[in-house]
Design an enzyme around this catalytic site. Sequence first.
Site, mmCIF file in Angstrom:
data_model
loop_
_atom_site.group_PDB
_atom_site.id
_atom_site.type_symbol
_atom_site.label_atom_id
_atom_site.label_comp_id
_atom_site.label_asym_id
_atom_site.label_seq_id
_atom_site.Cartn_x
_atom_site.Cartn_y
_atom_site.Cartn_z
ATOM 1 N N ASP A 1 0.828 -1.200 0.000
ATOM 2 C CA ASP A 1 0.000 0.000 0.000
ATOM 3 C C ASP A 1 0.866 1.255 0.000
ATOM 4 O O ASP A 1 0.541 2.248 -0.635
ATOM 5 C CB ASP A 1 -0.938 0.014 1.212
ATOM 6 C CG ASP A 1 -0.191 -0.134 2.538
ATOM 7 O OD1 ASP A 1 0.873 -0.770 2.558
ATOM 8 O OD2 ASP A 1 -0.684 0.367 3.558
ATOM 9 N N ARG B 1 5.455 4.058 6.081
ATOM 10 C CA ARG B 1 5.038 3.973 7.478
ATOM 11 C C ARG B 1 5.112 2.543 8.008
ATOM 12 O O ARG B 1 5.565 1.630 7.318
ATOM 13 C CB ARG B 1 3.634 4.551 7.633
ATOM 14 C CG ARG B 1 2.524 3.748 7.002
ATOM 15 C CD ARG B 1 1.215 4.530 7.029
ATOM 16 N NE ARG B 1 0.116 3.773 6.446
ATOM 17 C CZ ARG B 1 -0.949 4.325 5.864
ATOM 18 N NH1 ARG B 1 -1.051 5.643 5.777
ATOM 19 N NH2 ARG B 1 -1.912 3.580 5.377
ATOM 20 N N ASP B 2 4.631 2.345 9.217
ATOM 21 C CA ASP B 2 4.649 1.020 9.839
ATOM 22 C C ASP B 2 3.495 0.182 9.287
ATOM 23 O O ASP B 2 2.574 -0.194 9.998
ATOM 24 C CB ASP B 2 4.573 1.141 11.363
ATOM 25 C CG ASP B 2 3.375 1.943 11.838
ATOM 26 O OD1 ASP B 2 2.665 2.538 10.996
ATOM 27 O OD2 ASP B 2 3.140 1.990 13.069
ATOM 28 N N GLU B 3 3.580 -0.114 8.001
ATOM 29 C CA GLU B 3 2.563 -0.905 7.317
ATOM 30 C C GLU B 3 3.237 -1.623 6.158
ATOM 31 O O GLU B 3 3.670 -2.747 6.313
ATOM 32 C CB GLU B 3 1.421 0.000 6.853
ATOM 33 C CG GLU B 3 0.147 -0.752 6.512
ATOM 34 C CD GLU B 3 -1.064 0.159 6.513
ATOM 35 O OE1 GLU B 3 -2.113 -0.290 6.060
ATOM 36 O OE2 GLU B 3 -0.962 1.320 6.960
ATOM 37 N N ASP C 1 -6.094 -2.769 -2.808
ATOM 38 C CA ASP C 1 -5.283 -1.864 -3.604
ATOM 39 C C ASP C 1 -4.772 -2.581 -4.858
ATOM 40 O O ASP C 1 -4.795 -2.028 -5.962
ATOM 41 C CB ASP C 1 -4.085 -1.360 -2.797
ATOM 42 C CG ASP C 1 -4.472 -0.690 -1.492
ATOM 43 O OD1 ASP C 1 -5.266 -1.286 -0.742
ATOM 44 O OD2 ASP C 1 -3.970 0.403 -1.200
ATOM 45 N N TRP D 1 -11.634 -6.582 -1.609
ATOM 46 C CA TRP D 1 -10.256 -6.937 -1.261
ATOM 47 C C TRP D 1 -10.016 -8.402 -1.624
ATOM 48 O O TRP D 1 -9.132 -8.713 -2.427
ATOM 49 C CB TRP D 1 -10.013 -6.660 0.226
ATOM 50 C CG TRP D 1 -9.622 -5.241 0.504
ATOM 51 C CD1 TRP D 1 -8.419 -4.805 0.979
ATOM 52 C CD2 TRP D 1 -10.416 -4.055 0.307
ATOM 53 N NE1 TRP D 1 -8.416 -3.426 1.076
ATOM 54 C CE2 TRP D 1 -9.628 -2.940 0.683
ATOM 55 C CE3 TRP D 1 -11.699 -3.815 -0.157
ATOM 56 C CZ2 TRP D 1 -10.084 -1.630 0.593
ATOM 57 C CZ3 TRP D 1 -12.180 -2.506 -0.245
ATOM 58 C CH2 TRP D 1 -11.370 -1.436 0.127
ATOM 59 N N GLU E 1 -2.796 8.562 -0.819
ATOM 60 C CA GLU E 1 -3.785 7.625 -0.273
ATOM 61 C C GLU E 1 -5.162 8.276 -0.159
ATOM 62 O O GLU E 1 -6.184 7.644 -0.414
ATOM 63 C CB GLU E 1 -3.327 7.157 1.111
ATOM 64 C CG GLU E 1 -4.323 6.267 1.838
ATOM 65 C CD GLU E 1 -3.841 5.866 3.217
ATOM 66 O OE1 GLU E 1 -4.348 4.857 3.744
ATOM 67 O OE2 GLU E 1 -2.966 6.562 3.777
ATOM 68 N N HIS F 1 0.770 6.058 -2.568
ATOM 69 C CA HIS F 1 -0.240 5.012 -2.504
ATOM 70 C C HIS F 1 -0.820 4.886 -3.914
ATOM 71 O O HIS F 1 -1.481 5.800 -4.374
ATOM 72 C CB HIS F 1 -1.346 5.467 -1.549
ATOM 73 C CG HIS F 1 -1.662 4.542 -0.436
ATOM 74 N ND1 HIS F 1 -0.915 4.485 0.720
ATOM 75 C CD2 HIS F 1 -2.669 3.665 -0.259
ATOM 76 C CE1 HIS F 1 -1.468 3.609 1.555
ATOM 77 N NE2 HIS F 1 -2.531 3.095 0.972
#
Length: 777
Positions: free
Chosen positions: A353, A357-359, A366, A426, A643, A664
């Site tokens: 995505d 960041r912490d992802e 997506d 998804w 995003e 994103h």
Amino acid sequence: MKIVTGHSDAADNGAGGSLFQFSASMIAPQCDAGQGTAGTFVAREFELDAVPSSATLRISALGLYRAYINGQRIGDDLLTPGWTCYDDRIAYQTYDIANALRPGGNRIEIWLGDGWYRSQLMWALNPVFNCWGDRTAAIAEISADGKALLKTDERWTSGFTPVTRNGIYFGEDFDARIRPQDTSGVEILAFDKQLLVPHETKAVKELTERAPVDQWVEADGRTVYDFGQNAGAYVRLRLKGEAGATVRVEHSEVLGPDRFFDNRNYRSARAELSYTLAGEGEEVYAPIFTFMGFRYARLTITGQAELVGIAMVPISSVPVAAGGFTSGVDAVNKLVENTIWSQRSNFIEIPTDCPQRDERLGWTGDAQVFAGTACWLADSGSFLKKFLRDVMHDQRPDGAVPHFSPDPTRLHPIDGRGDWAGSTGWGDAIVIIPWQLYLHYGDVSVLEECFPAMLRWLDYLWGISDGPIIRPPAVWGDHGFTFGDWLQPVGDNRKPRPTVADDCAATLYHFISTELTAKIAGILGKKSDASRLDGRAQEIRSAFKNEFFSPSGRIAHNDQTSWALAFLYGLVPAEYEEAGRAYFRRVSEETDGVIGTGFIGTPALLPALTRLGMLDLAEKMFLNRKVPGWLYQVERGATSIWERWDALAEDGTIYDPDMNSYNHYAYGAVCQWLFEDVAGIKPLEDKPGFEEIAFDPAILPTLSPVSAWHDTRFGRIEAGWSLEGSNVTCRLSLPEGVTARLKGSDDRKQLTADGKVVEPAQELKLGQGEHTITFTI
């Protein structure tokens, strides 16, 4: 050992290749203290009477590795062995190493990093450490002139590397004063070597370095560098100074007002580098086991050190462009360029995505909305096929498809949040991505491989509410929960605009996947499945009409997403089509060109308007400069896709840093419309892989002149058009092996192809070569 940073040539590690049977053992350094501690290596010295004419290294790891022979880095692949569901399969790489060997004594060192295997995954509230294991380790074999020469076993040694700490979100700390020394032995781990497979896609590579376009010194003496591009990347530093001096590098995507360095949206991701100088002349450093998403880097130098040079080094699994689009509107051209950068930045081993960041997770929603665009802009076939194998491994026993894959929550469930799987839009990635790969590459094998998972997904969907209409629960994580049209804008919160309801969004996708899987069953020759699924699709169609259409022909929520998806996928009943067109036009006009769609509605909006002949509305909404709109972010200085539509206010204020990414790719899915509708190059399901296309450009006057190209398995297709008054001139270039269908229509007057008149009801086929098509509008 002195480390030489030059590259060696690596063997092609692309998809496919024969499976090598390892006789080596998976060995772990005895000195490794666990996740988040000092980096370690395993090593072995060996003798050669003479340099062999050919020599091959096959290598993989638990965690990440980088290999050196006699101080020379082997290959230029990054973040090896890559990221997969490591309990399903782990890639290995193959390198030609003959030029790294020498007569007499030789030494191989394999440096190990925590990587995705055991460093933090997911966000601070629910972090997962040691997701697949708590020991880093390596497995390797060297063969020379066709004979086994060396393999990892109990005779190897281990020690510490200069990498004192590393992690995907953490970044990397590197102390150049540390010289690797053999201090410990190794431990042979119990490991199933059947997990090892050749790397299934192209390796991550460096792109061309980017120099700063601007720099300034903050009040406290720290220097900020602007590289002019938001990218998945790292910096490469050139330094001089005394031993023990340090350089700290922080990263950010955006600046706040007054050029305030702001990376709050990284959340718990430290995303920093720290380098301690050895004090030995000019030193060059770039991180080994991590990457960041950033445009800006801020340096803090402590001690006696001088920065000699700094560059951004973008990285990607898809570094080579496969398509391009330009128009007469500069902001549109920038939007396409931004989409390419967001794809590169997020196609690093898996389709993430975001890269900052912490992802940085492989969100399936997506990926499915972007899959078509991904295949236009880069050769994404093996990349997405690899991802689908992870998705299938993460699929739950009840058929639910994960929200993201590789999925840490499958092995480490989050208390109180339910199962992170099963959302419509998804989970439909398991159907839609294979379909796009079939359309673009003619790949029947991916349909065959994914078909059982598609069936399990469809049975799961039907079972949510025991029937064709899906009624998702509102509680996050409950069985059948859906994200709906994620981040769908509502306008003025005092009088919000209509949005699609969860049951409508879920049922729309229930139909889309069921109808597609019925087609796929037919392609695969599975007649009984095709008949059964086609019947189920018709049942959903009928139930959708009864549930969501009023007698006047108005869809239940009268929002842009509902209309766009219903029209695009044939769910508007024939008797309601005229009324539906009027409702759709009105709900689109009422926003004065502003978009009213989120993640699942946006890719459908402009194609639906275009194919209904509402080109005026499609043009107005696409070229809208207000928020929400594609070009709003371009005019705010974006260099990648955001995003959120409202990620930055007009005054530069950051909106909601707790969930805000400036890289994103999802909304960049509009590029599929640019290629297929505006440029008019449509792949056909009955002749997939561009064996045959439909040439059918939508003439949006403001975009003139339009030009597009795409590299297919047959060669390059080029198309374009220009408008003078009401006269359209198109050009189309086809390589050998590709034909194009050109249909006459009532709205294209005086249609000619290469000087030949094409009547309204006529279809013409164009073959290899250059073609000129003219008509009036």
